[in-house]
Design a protein around this motif. Structure first.
Motif, PDB file in Angstrom:
ATOM      1  N   ARG A  43       6.291   3.774   2.981  1.00 35.67           N
ATOM      2  CA  ARG A  43       6.647   4.970   3.801  1.00 35.67           C
ATOM      3  C   ARG A  43       6.829   6.482   3.072  1.00 35.67           C
ATOM      4  O   ARG A  43       7.575   6.338   2.087  1.00 35.67           O
ATOM      5  N   SER A  44       5.976   7.352   3.495  1.00 33.29           N
ATOM      6  CA  SER A  44       6.409   8.703   3.394  1.00 33.29           C
ATOM      7  C   SER A  44       7.128   9.441   4.359  1.00 33.29           C
ATOM      8  O   SER A  44       6.777   9.273   5.432  1.00 33.29           O
ATOM      9  N   LEU A  45       8.282   9.984   3.922  1.00 36.53           N
ATOM     10  CA  LEU A  45       9.265  10.506   4.929  1.00 36.53           C
ATOM     11  C   LEU A  45       9.236  12.106   5.134  1.00 36.53           C
ATOM     12  O   LEU A  45       8.971  12.733   4.222  1.00 36.53           O
ATOM     13  N   LYS A  46       9.738  12.392   6.371  1.00 31.88           N
ATOM     14  CA  LYS A  46       9.555  13.807   6.659  1.00 31.88           C
ATOM     15  C   LYS A  46      11.255  14.092   6.219  1.00 31.88           C
ATOM     16  O   LYS A  46      11.888  13.605   5.888  1.00 31.88           O
ATOM     17  N   PRO A  47      11.388  15.595   6.064  1.00 35.52           N
ATOM     18  CA  PRO A  47      12.669  16.153   5.722  1.00 35.52           C
ATOM     19  C   PRO A  47      13.834  15.566   6.651  1.00 35.52           C
ATOM     20  O   PRO A  47      14.823  15.495   6.165  1.00 35.52           O
ATOM     21  N   ASP A  48      13.451  15.273   7.978  1.00 35.67           N
ATOM     22  CA  ASP A  48      14.498  14.679   8.799  1.00 35.67           C
ATOM     23  C   ASP A  48      14.853  13.263   8.565  1.00 35.67           C
ATOM     24  O   ASP A  48      15.615  12.538   9.115  1.00 35.67           O
ATOM     25  N   GLY A  49      14.084  12.390   7.620  1.00 36.70           N
ATOM     26  CA  GLY A  49      14.208  11.068   7.506  1.00 36.70           C
ATOM     27  C   GLY A  49      13.375  10.137   8.065  1.00 36.70           C
ATOM     28  O   GLY A  49      13.421   8.816   7.804  1.00 36.70           O
ATOM     29  N   ASN A  50      12.613  10.702   9.232  1.00 35.13           N
ATOM     30  CA  ASN A  50      11.565  10.172   9.813  1.00 35.13           C
ATOM     31  C   ASN A  50      10.347   9.852   9.060  1.00 35.13           C
ATOM     32  O   ASN A  50       9.861  10.648   8.435  1.00 35.13           O
ATOM     33  N   ALA A  51       9.528   8.766   9.328  1.00 36.87           N
ATOM     34  CA  ALA A  51       8.348   8.645   8.669  1.00 36.87           C
ATOM     35  C   ALA A  51       7.214   9.511   9.076  1.00 36.87           C
ATOM     36  O   ALA A  51       7.020   9.865  10.089  1.00 36.87           O
ATOM     37  N   ALA A  52       6.545   9.889   8.022  1.00 36.36           N
ATOM     38  CA  ALA A  52       5.465  11.107   8.348  1.00 36.36           C
ATOM     39  C   ALA A  52       4.179  10.059   8.184  1.00 36.36           C
ATOM     40  O   ALA A  52       3.104  10.151   8.773  1.00 36.36           O
ATOM     41  N   VAL A  53       4.146   9.236   7.072  1.00 37.52           N
ATOM     42  CA  VAL A  53       2.861   8.274   7.077  1.00 37.52           C
ATOM     43  C   VAL A  53       3.292   6.891   6.628  1.00 37.52           C
ATOM     44  O   VAL A  53       4.385   6.728   5.796  1.00 37.52           O
ATOM     45  N   ILE A  54       2.966   5.870   7.439  1.00 35.64           N
ATOM     46  CA  ILE A  54       3.484   4.345   6.839  1.00 35.64           C
ATOM     47  C   ILE A  54       1.974   3.850   6.342  1.00 35.64           C
ATOM     48  O   ILE A  54       1.166   3.809   7.313  1.00 35.64           O
ATOM     49  N   VAL A  55       1.945   3.238   5.384  1.00 35.05           N
ATOM     50  CA  VAL A  55       0.872   2.412   4.986  1.00 35.05           C
ATOM     51  C   VAL A  55       1.022   1.087   4.621  1.00 35.05           C
ATOM     52  O   VAL A  55       2.106   0.606   3.746  1.00 35.05           O
ATOM     53  N   LEU A  56       0.353   0.346   5.467  1.00 37.61           N
ATOM     54  CA  LEU A  56       0.601  -1.222   5.333  1.00 37.61           C
ATOM     55  C   LEU A  56      -0.370  -1.949   4.232  1.00 37.61           C
ATOM     56  O   LEU A  56      -1.873  -1.656   4.385  1.00 37.61           O
ATOM     57  N   HIS A  57       0.171  -2.294   3.221  1.00 39.88           N
ATOM     58  CA  HIS A  57      -0.752  -2.816   2.223  1.00 39.88           C
ATOM     59  C   HIS A  57      -1.235  -4.189   2.370  1.00 39.88           C
ATOM     60  O   HIS A  57      -2.240  -4.679   2.028  1.00 39.88           O
ATOM     61  N   GLN A  58      -0.373  -5.216   3.015  1.00 34.49           N
ATOM     62  CA  GLN A  58      -0.776  -6.488   3.278  1.00 34.49           C
ATOM     63  C   GLN A  58       0.115  -7.079   4.280  1.00 34.49           C
ATOM     64  O   GLN A  58       1.543  -7.062   4.212  1.00 34.49           O
ATOM     65  N   LEU A  59      -0.402  -8.068   5.148  1.00 31.65           N
ATOM     66  CA  LEU A  59       0.169  -8.936   6.083  1.00 31.65           C
ATOM     67  C   LEU A  59      -0.240 -10.225   5.767  1.00 31.65           C
ATOM     68  O   LEU A  59      -1.372 -10.685   5.405  1.00 31.65           O
ATOM     69  N   GLY A  60       0.840 -11.230   5.968  1.00 29.60           N
ATOM     70  CA  GLY A  60       0.283 -12.487   5.421  1.00 29.60           C
ATOM     71  C   GLY A  60       1.213 -13.424   6.210  1.00 29.60           C
ATOM     72  O   GLY A  60       2.338 -13.213   6.586  1.00 29.60           O
ATOM     73  N   GLY A  61       0.770 -14.646   6.369  1.00 24.36           N
ATOM     74  CA  GLY A  61       1.738 -15.633   7.256  1.00 24.36           C
ATOM     75  C   GLY A  61       1.241 -17.071   6.859  1.00 24.36           C
ATOM     76  O   GLY A  61       0.088 -17.196   6.217  1.00 24.36           O
ATOM     77  N   ASP A  62       2.083 -17.983   7.071  1.00 21.34           N
ATOM     78  CA  ASP A  62       1.970 -19.168   6.934  1.00 21.34           C
ATOM     79  C   ASP A  62       0.821 -19.949   7.759  1.00 21.34           C
ATOM     80  O   ASP A  62       1.040 -19.781   8.991  1.00 21.34           O
ATOM     81  N   VAL A  63      -0.194 -20.398   7.145  1.00 30.07           N
ATOM     82  CA  VAL A  63      -1.562 -20.841   8.054  1.00 30.07           C
ATOM     83  C   VAL A  63      -1.192 -22.064   8.920  1.00 30.07           C
ATOM     84  O   VAL A  63      -1.595 -22.226   9.888  1.00 30.07           O
ATOM     85  N   ASP A  64       0.058 -22.735   8.774  1.00 24.62           N
ATOM     86  CA  ASP A  64       0.666 -23.705   9.551  1.00 24.62           C
ATOM     87  C   ASP A  64       1.363 -23.356  10.863  1.00 24.62           C
ATOM     88  O   ASP A  64       1.872 -24.200  11.436  1.00 24.62           O
ATOM     89  N   PHE A  65       2.092 -22.029  10.889  1.00 29.69           N
ATOM     90  CA  PHE A  65       2.692 -21.486  11.725  1.00 29.69           C
ATOM     91  C   PHE A  65       2.009 -21.610  13.117  1.00 29.69           C
ATOM     92  O   PHE A  65       0.777 -21.062  13.339  1.00 29.69           O
ATOM     93  N   HIS A  66       2.830 -22.001  14.037  1.00 29.44           N
ATOM     94  CA  HIS A  66       2.018 -22.265  15.512  1.00 29.44           C
ATOM     95  C   HIS A  66       1.557 -21.041  16.334  1.00 29.44           C
ATOM     96  O   HIS A  66       0.781 -20.976  17.109  1.00 29.44           O
ATOM     97  N   ASN A  67       2.333 -20.063  15.992  1.00 36.09           N
ATOM     98  CA  ASN A  67       1.867 -18.716  16.993  1.00 36.09           C
ATOM     99  C   ASN A  67       1.409 -17.501  16.224  1.00 36.09           C
ATOM    100  O   ASN A  67       2.604 -16.673  16.094  1.00 36.09           O
TER     101      ASN A  67
END
Length: 305
Positions: A212-236
């Motif tokens: 995350r890159s933040l604005k001066p007020d502490g809120n996010a200016a940019v959020i960069v998601l690099h990777q999403l992963g999950g257990d292949v056996d998870f039911h949902n």
């Protein structure tokens, strides 16, 4: 006269000129300042000693950035960008640089060489294929601006999920961590960023790596998601991905959101993301060149002989 030099022996001004002229007129703006270039070298673990700059009659004409990592005991190289200045394109200098890079890989006993190329850059893809690279995956660079809330109008986080904010390195220890994901999505490229691990009924089932890159007020200016992963056996799996997106991407706030090099083959992740207000900026192919055959393959070849 044409000359290939290691980047570490070149003036920084020449390196920046080689990069910016090498990507002039590219499919997307790749222009970098000195600070941004150096930041990328450090963030992505690229090596000045093993990257190269090409000169034509003393003029910086091209560049290849290289990085190296060890994954499961194997040495992986990454081509972090190959560019040739417009006036020197179609002269063979790109091929010569790539051949020099491959020689460096051999010296460093690389097992697999990797790179990405934009889909439309057919000339570069053909060059890489002629040097032994093969397409192994297709990935998208995605974006979303503003608030995500309309796309999560009726969504609520499942009460049975527990979220742990942790370090990217800890995520790499998960049994289902995607070790073979593109270079820029791996935990090392977001080592000083953030990570979340989600558990269900006491079992770890998913994770996200982001910055995350933040604005001066502490809120996010940019959020960069690099990777999403999950257990292949998870039911949902779709609900799991939705929950990670909701937790990480702050849907109620307005900011820029980017997801880098998401494989179109990771169906739960890709399908869920595309249903949540993201659009494709750039599509790329992932390519690999096997530098050293696995021991098992060599043994089978010997048996056949």
């Amino acid at each position: 006269m044409r000359e290939i030099k290691r980047m570490s022996s070149c003036p920084l001004s020449d390196v920046i000129e080689a990069w910016n002229s090498g990507f002039k007129g590219y499919f997307t703006d790749m222009t970098m300042s000195v600070d941004r270039f150096l930041q990328r070298m450090v963030q992505e673990g690229l090596s000045a000693e093993d990257s190269i700059v090409a000169y034509m009659d003393g003029v910086p004409a091209g560049i290849v950035l290289n990085g190296f990592r060890t994954v499961d005991g194997k040495t992986i190289s990454y081509n972090g960008g190959t560019g040739v200045a417009p006036e020197f394109r179609r002269t063979g200098i790109g091929k010569q640089m790539m051949e020099s890079a491959i020689e460096i890989y051999k010296q460093k006993e690389v097992d697999t060489a990797t790179l990405e190329a934009i889909n439309e850059n057919t000339a570069a893809i053909k060059l890489y294929e002629s040097l032994g690279y093969e397409i192994t995956d297709r990935v998208d660079f995605l974006q979303q601006d503003g608030s995500l809330q309309p796309h999560f109008e009726d969504f609520e986080l499942p009460y049975e999920y527990d979220f742990e904010h942790t370090t990217p390195e800890k995520v790499s220890k998960l049994s289902f961590y995607q070790k073979k994901s593109p270079w820029q999505t791996q935990w090392q490229s977001v080592a000083n960023g953030e990570a979340v691990i989600v558990s269900h009924e006491g079992k770890q089932v998913g994770y996200a790596l982001y910055r995350r890159s933040l604005k001066p007020d502490g809120n996010a200016a940019v959020i960069v998601l690099h990777q999403l992963g999950g257990d292949v056996d998870f039911h949902n799996p779709h609900n799991l991905v939705d929950s990670l997106l909701y937790k990480v991407l702050e849907p109620k706030r307005s900011c820029k959101r980017l997801i880098i090099n998401l494989s179109t083959e990771t169906k739960p992740q890709y399908e869920t993301v595309m249903n949540r207000g993201f659009s494709t900026m750039i599509s790329q192919v992932c390519m690999e060149k096997v530098m050293k055959e696995p021991i098992e393959s060599n043994a089978k070849s010997i048996e056949k002989v």
